[in-house]
Structure formats: C-alpha cells, structure tokens
Motif scaffolding. Structure first.
Motif, PDB file in Angstrom:
ATOM      1  N   SER A  53       0.821  -1.212   0.000  1.00  0.00           N
ATOM      2  CA  SER A  53       0.000   0.000   0.000  1.00  0.00           C
ATOM      3  C   SER A  53       0.863   1.273   0.000  1.00  0.00           C
ATOM      4  O   SER A  53       0.342   2.378  -0.027  1.00  0.00           O
ATOM      5  CB  SER A  53      -0.940   0.005   1.199  1.00  0.00           C
ATOM      6  N   LEU A  54       2.193   1.092   0.043  1.00  0.00           N
ATOM      7  CA  LEU A  54       3.081   2.270  -0.017  1.00  0.00           C
ATOM      8  C   LEU A  54       3.361   2.647  -1.470  1.00  0.00           C
ATOM      9  O   LEU A  54       3.292   1.794  -2.354  1.00  0.00           O
ATOM     10  CB  LEU A  54       4.418   1.957   0.673  1.00  0.00           C
ATOM     11  N   PRO A  55       3.742   3.902  -1.712  1.00  0.00           N
ATOM     12  CA  PRO A  55       4.144   4.278  -3.077  1.00  0.00           C
ATOM     13  C   PRO A  55       5.360   3.446  -3.519  1.00  0.00           C
ATOM     14  O   PRO A  55       6.160   3.022  -2.671  1.00  0.00           O
ATOM     15  CB  PRO A  55       4.538   5.750  -2.948  1.00  0.00           C
ATOM     16  N   LEU A  56       5.494   3.250  -4.820  1.00  0.00           N
ATOM     17  CA  LEU A  56       6.575   2.410  -5.366  1.00  0.00           C
ATOM     18  C   LEU A  56       7.954   2.857  -4.894  1.00  0.00           C
ATOM     19  O   LEU A  56       8.808   2.038  -4.557  1.00  0.00           O
ATOM     20  CB  LEU A  56       6.540   2.442  -6.897  1.00  0.00           C
ATOM     21  N   GLU A  57       8.152   4.163  -4.844  1.00  0.00           N
ATOM     22  CA  GLU A  57       9.450   4.718  -4.436  1.00  0.00           C
ATOM     23  C   GLU A  57       9.794   4.297  -3.001  1.00  0.00           C
ATOM     24  O   GLU A  57      10.943   3.952  -2.701  1.00  0.00           O
ATOM     25  CB  GLU A  57       9.369   6.246  -4.521  1.00  0.00           C
ATOM     26  N   SER A  58       8.779   4.307  -2.136  1.00  0.00           N
ATOM     27  CA  SER A  58       8.996   3.922  -0.742  1.00  0.00           C
ATOM     28  C   SER A  58       9.264   2.423  -0.636  1.00  0.00           C
ATOM     29  O   SER A  58      10.086   1.989   0.188  1.00  0.00           O
ATOM     30  CB  SER A  58       7.782   4.286   0.104  1.00  0.00           C
ATOM     31  N   GLN A  59       8.570   1.633  -1.461  1.00  0.00           N
ATOM     32  CA  GLN A  59       8.813   0.179  -1.453  1.00  0.00           C
ATOM     33  C   GLN A  59      10.256  -0.106  -1.849  1.00  0.00           C
ATOM     34  O   GLN A  59      10.931  -0.935  -1.231  1.00  0.00           O
ATOM     35  CB  GLN A  59       7.871  -0.514  -2.431  1.00  0.00           C
ATOM     36  N   LYS A  60      10.729   0.607  -2.866  1.00  0.00           N
ATOM     37  CA  LYS A  60      12.108   0.429  -3.323  1.00  0.00           C
ATOM     38  C   LYS A  60      13.090   0.847  -2.225  1.00  0.00           C
ATOM     39  O   LYS A  60      14.107   0.194  -1.998  1.00  0.00           O
ATOM     40  CB  LYS A  60      12.349   1.255  -4.598  1.00  0.00           C
ATOM     41  N   PHE A  61      12.749   1.923  -1.524  1.00  0.00           N
ATOM     42  CA  PHE A  61      13.608   2.397  -0.443  1.00  0.00           C
ATOM     43  C   PHE A  61      13.737   1.327   0.640  1.00  0.00           C
ATOM     44  O   PHE A  61      14.834   1.051   1.145  1.00  0.00           O
ATOM     45  CB  PHE A  61      13.020   3.693   0.149  1.00  0.00           C
ATOM     46  N   ILE A  62      12.619   0.698   1.001  1.00  0.00           N
ATOM     47  CA  ILE A  62      12.639  -0.332   2.055  1.00  0.00           C
ATOM     48  C   ILE A  62      13.489  -1.527   1.619  1.00  0.00           C
ATOM     49  O   ILE A  62      14.294  -2.057   2.402  1.00  0.00           O
ATOM     50  CB  ILE A  62      11.197  -0.770   2.415  1.00  0.00           C
ATOM     51  N   ILE A  63      13.338  -1.916   0.346  1.00  0.00           N
ATOM     52  CA  ILE A  63      14.135  -3.053  -0.166  1.00  0.00           C
ATOM     53  C   ILE A  63      15.632  -2.707  -0.111  1.00  0.00           C
ATOM     54  O   ILE A  63      16.445  -3.504   0.366  1.00  0.00           O
ATOM     55  CB  ILE A  63      13.683  -3.411  -1.609  1.00  0.00           C
ATOM     56  N   ASP A  64      15.986  -1.492  -0.544  1.00  0.00           N
ATOM     57  CA  ASP A  64      17.399  -1.064  -0.490  1.00  0.00           C
ATOM     58  C   ASP A  64      17.902  -1.019   0.954  1.00  0.00           C
ATOM     59  O   ASP A  64      19.052  -1.367   1.235  1.00  0.00           O
ATOM     60  CB  ASP A  64      17.573   0.320  -1.130  1.00  0.00           C
ATOM     61  N   PHE A  65      17.035  -0.576   1.835  1.00  0.00           N
ATOM     62  CA  PHE A  65      17.389  -0.464   3.256  1.00  0.00           C
ATOM     63  C   PHE A  65      17.734  -1.842   3.831  1.00  0.00           C
ATOM     64  O   PHE A  65      18.733  -2.013   4.525  1.00  0.00           O
ATOM     65  CB  PHE A  65      16.202   0.165   4.007  1.00  0.00           C
ATOM     66  N   VAL A  66      16.907  -2.825   3.503  1.00  0.00           N
ATOM     67  CA  VAL A  66      17.146  -4.199   3.989  1.00  0.00           C
ATOM     68  C   VAL A  66      18.423  -4.760   3.353  1.00  0.00           C
ATOM     69  O   VAL A  66      19.257  -5.365   4.034  1.00  0.00           O
ATOM     70  CB  VAL A  66      15.923  -5.104   3.695  1.00  0.00           C
ATOM     71  N   LYS A  67      18.573  -4.524   2.040  1.00  0.00           N
ATOM     72  CA  LYS A  67      19.764  -5.036   1.338  1.00  0.00           C
ATOM     73  C   LYS A  67      21.048  -4.443   1.925  1.00  0.00           C
ATOM     74  O   LYS A  67      22.107  -5.069   1.877  1.00  0.00           O
ATOM     75  CB  LYS A  67      19.688  -4.689  -0.154  1.00  0.00           C
ATOM     76  N   ASN A  68      20.963  -3.218   2.439  1.00  0.00           N
ATOM     77  CA  ASN A  68      22.136  -2.573   3.037  1.00  0.00           C
ATOM     78  C   ASN A  68      22.230  -2.839   4.541  1.00  0.00           C
ATOM     79  O   ASN A  68      22.904  -2.089   5.260  1.00  0.00           O
ATOM     80  CB  ASN A  68      22.095  -1.063   2.791  1.00  0.00           C
ATOM     81  N   SER A  69      21.560  -3.882   4.997  1.00  0.00           N
ATOM     82  CA  SER A  69      21.559  -4.271   6.426  1.00  0.00           C
ATOM     83  C   SER A  69      21.154  -3.111   7.332  1.00  0.00           C
ATOM     84  O   SER A  69      21.648  -2.986   8.456  1.00  0.00           O
ATOM     85  CB  SER A  69      22.940  -4.776   6.855  1.00  0.00           C
ATOM     86  N   GLY A  70      20.301  -2.264   6.839  1.00  0.00           N
ATOM     87  CA  GLY A  70      19.801  -1.159   7.660  1.00  0.00           C
ATOM     88  C   GLY A  70      20.816  -0.046   7.871  1.00  0.00           C
ATOM     89  O   GLY A  70      20.660   0.762   8.782  1.00  0.00           O
ATOM     90  N   SER A  71      21.856  -0.024   7.052  1.00  0.00           N
ATOM     91  CA  SER A  71      22.863   1.032   7.219  1.00  0.00           C
ATOM     92  C   SER A  71      22.524   2.245   6.344  1.00  0.00           C
ATOM     93  O   SER A  71      22.649   2.196   5.121  1.00  0.00           O
ATOM     94  CB  SER A  71      24.250   0.496   6.860  1.00  0.00           C
ATOM     95  N   LEU A  72      22.118   3.323   7.007  1.00  0.00           N
ATOM     96  CA  LEU A  72      21.799   4.548   6.257  1.00  0.00           C
ATOM     97  C   LEU A  72      23.050   5.145   5.635  1.00  0.00           C
ATOM     98  O   LEU A  72      22.991   5.779   4.582  1.00  0.00           O
ATOM     99  CB  LEU A  72      21.128   5.576   7.180  1.00  0.00           C
ATOM    100  N   LYS A  73      24.189   4.932   6.312  1.00  0.00           N
ATOM    101  CA  LYS A  73      25.457   5.449   5.780  1.00  0.00           C
ATOM    102  C   LYS A  73      25.761   4.806   4.429  1.00  0.00           C
ATOM    103  O   LYS A  73      26.129   5.488   3.474  1.00  0.00           O
ATOM    104  CB  LYS A  73      26.596   5.143   6.754  1.00  0.00           C
ATOM    105  N   ASN A  74      25.606   3.472   4.362  1.00  0.00           N
ATOM    106  CA  ASN A  74      25.848   2.763   3.094  1.00  0.00           C
ATOM    107  C   ASN A  74      24.863   3.214   2.026  1.00  0.00           C
ATOM    108  O   ASN A  74      25.222   3.389   0.862  1.00  0.00           O
ATOM    109  CB  ASN A  74      25.710   1.250   3.284  1.00  0.00           C
ATOM    110  N   MET A  75      23.610   3.388   2.441  1.00  0.00           N
ATOM    111  CA  MET A  75      22.584   3.818   1.476  1.00  0.00           C
ATOM    112  C   MET A  75      22.903   5.195   0.921  1.00  0.00           C
ATOM    113  O   MET A  75      22.739   5.460  -0.265  1.00  0.00           O
ATOM    114  CB  MET A  75      21.215   3.832   2.135  1.00  0.00           C
ATOM    115  N   ALA A  76      23.360   6.084   1.837  1.00  0.00           N
ATOM    116  CA  ALA A  76      23.709   7.450   1.403  1.00  0.00           C
ATOM    117  C   ALA A  76      24.820   7.399   0.352  1.00  0.00           C
ATOM    118  O   ALA A  76      24.767   8.112  -0.644  1.00  0.00           O
ATOM    119  CB  ALA A  76      24.140   8.277   2.607  1.00  0.00           C
ATOM    120  N   LYS A  77      25.790   6.504   0.600  1.00  0.00           N
ATOM    121  CA  LYS A  77      26.909   6.374  -0.346  1.00  0.00           C
ATOM    122  C   LYS A  77      26.393   5.838  -1.687  1.00  0.00           C
ATOM    123  O   LYS A  77      26.726   6.348  -2.748  1.00  0.00           O
ATOM    124  CB  LYS A  77      27.944   5.410   0.259  1.00  0.00           C
ATOM    125  N   GLU A  78      25.552   4.813  -1.603  1.00  0.00           N
ATOM    126  CA  GLU A  78      25.014   4.168  -2.811  1.00  0.00           C
ATOM    127  C   GLU A  78      24.129   5.131  -3.615  1.00  0.00           C
ATOM    128  O   GLU A  78      24.179   5.152  -4.842  1.00  0.00           O
ATOM    129  CB  GLU A  78      24.186   2.952  -2.381  1.00  0.00           C
TER     130      GLU A  78
END
Lengths: 197, 86
Positions: free
Chosen positions: B39-64
């Motif tokens: 029920s979330l927008p597609l962009e948010s769904q993608k963000f959650i998937i990336d977040f999990v793939k990065n083991s919840g590291s916002l620092k890694n996500m920021a770099k990516e």
C-alpha cells in the motif's frame, strides 16, 4: 552542477565533509578579512571596520557559526522527531558560510573608509550631493548589492541546512530560524565583547 | 505495471478479491487485505528493499544513492510516517 544544488547543496553534502569545507572557508575568510579589514562579526553580518589583531577576524565568524549551530541544535533536539546528529547541524551551518567568502574582499574598497571620513563630524544639513563623486556613489551601491547577494545566498543555505539536519516541521523551523538570525546580529558581538586583545 | 491500491471512484483502499495460479489457472476468490508494504508508493517500497539489502545502514545507502546522510534519514522518516498512516 544542477541549479538546485546551488540553492540547496545539503541533499548531497552534510556531516564531517561539510564541516571541513565550512571551517576552511571560515579560516580563509578570516585571512582575507584581516588583509582587507573586513569583519564577519555576527550571523550574516559583513562590514569593513576597525583594525584588530588577526585572532578577532578569526573568532568573529567562528563564534557566529557556533552560536547559530548551537541554537539550531537545541531546537532540533527538543522539537524534532528524527534521530538528528550534531555533526550534520554544525557541518551544514559551517558549509553555509561559503557563499560569504567573496564578501570578505569588500574592505579592500577604499570608498568604505573615504565616505565615513568625509561624513564624520558633519550635521545632516551639511551633507550635500556634491561631496561625493559619481564613482564613489556607484561603487558604494555596487558593494551594497554585491554583499546583499552573497548574504541572501548564505541565508538560504543556512535555512536548508537547518531544515535538512533537523527535519523539523515548518511551524518550528521558520520562527526559530528568524529568531536565530535576528539575535545572531547581536549575541555574537556581545560574546566577543568579553574577549580583550 | 503499477498495482492500484485506491478505488478510482471513492478513493478508499482496495481489497484483493481474486488470486490466480499462473501455472494451472486455478482461481481463489475471497476478501483479502493488501499487504502493508504494497500500500506504499513504489518509491517507498524500493527504499525499504534497499534499506534491507544494506543491512539497515543509512550510511551505506547514502553512499550508494550519492546523497547526504540526513537526506536519506529524512526519507526513512517519511516512509515510517507513511507506514503509520497506512
């Protein structure tokens, strides 16, 4: 570089990287200011003034930056629901000083000392248009717009830095930003008055 | 194709009525709620998937994502808000 990053660079840069760039700009501005006699003695304050030891030129922008960052941090930690970091607030506020760098050259214009010298000791009715040359007036107006442009640019960066690093709602963001800017003209000056060199 | 989550007529949340097996074409009829993530927008769904793939590291996500840390943290806060409103 996209135009939007000239308005808000903090989508791309924050934290320690922004802090280092910002501190470098503050040091550079203090050195140029020392050479050209330009002071940054308050948040978003630039003017040419009295000659002082170098340390004053350095402490003025440093204290102004620390003042604004401290107020924004206190407001952020009280009102923000996000897990905010001090390094982002201090880093973005230091980085927001960068647009003020070109303004550190204004003291090099002799017109800023010549006109006050001509006016000193005169009553308002003694001042006539003939006292100033066209080039003096033109330079003065040019400097005013030149400084205003960079001050406004820096103010925009300060706002975006505050907004991004605290993730605050506008109802807190705008009043506390205005309050900090207005008090920032006076408080750093007051704090500096305790330092005697 | 984007999954419709709101009724185009009254804007209320849609439910799942029919599920289909792609292999034998068996259909299951019922009244199922959409998963919360769907029920979330597609962009948010993608963000959650990336977040999990990065083991919840916002620092890694920021770099990516080539964004600053607080930009990514604010997006996460936005997703959390969307989840609590959904």
């Amino acid at each position: 570089m996209k135009l939007k990053y000239l308005i808000n660079p903090f989508e791309k840069i924050a934290g320690i990287k922004a802090l280092l760039f910002g501190l470098f700009a503050i040091i550079l501005a203090s050195i140029i200011g020392f050479k050209t006699n330009t002071h940054f003695d308050g948040v978003l304050s630039v003017h040419s003034g009295r000659e002082t030891p170098y340390i004053i030129y350095f402490l003025e922008p440093l204290i102004s930056w620390l003042y604004a960052s401290t107020i924004f941090s206190i407001v952020g930690f009280i009102f923000s629901k996000s897990k905010i970091r001090l390094i982002d607030i201090f880093g973005t506020q230091a980085f927001a000083f960068i647009p003020l760098l070109p303004a550190s050259f204004i003291g090099a214009f002799s017109v800023l000392t010549d006109i006050p010298e001509k006016l000193s000791g005169l009553e308002h009715y003694e001042i006539t248009q003939n006292m100033f040359t066209f080039s003096e007036l033109f330079t003065l107006i040019f400097i005013a717009f030149f400084v205003m442009f960079f001050v406004v640019w820096s103010a925009i960066w300060m706002f975006h830095g505050f907004k991004l690093s605290t993730n605050l709602h506008n109802k807190y963001l705008i009043p506390f930003y205005i309050l900090t800017i207005v008090s920032g003209f006076l408080v750093p000056n007051y704090l500096l008055s305790f330092i005697n060199f | 194709m984007k999954l419709p989550i709101k009724c185009p007529s009254c804007e209320n949340k849609l439910l799942v009525k029919t599920l289909l097996c792609d292999s034998c074409e068996t259909q299951v009829d019922g009244k199922y709620n959409l998963p919360e993530l769907a029920s979330l927008p597609l962009e948010s769904q993608k963000f959650i998937i990336d977040f999990v793939k990065n083991s919840g590291s916002l620092k890694n996500m920021a770099k990516e994502m080539n964004l600053s840390y607080p930009s990514v943290r604010n997006r996460l806060d936005e997703v959390i808000k969307q989840l609590s409103n959904s």
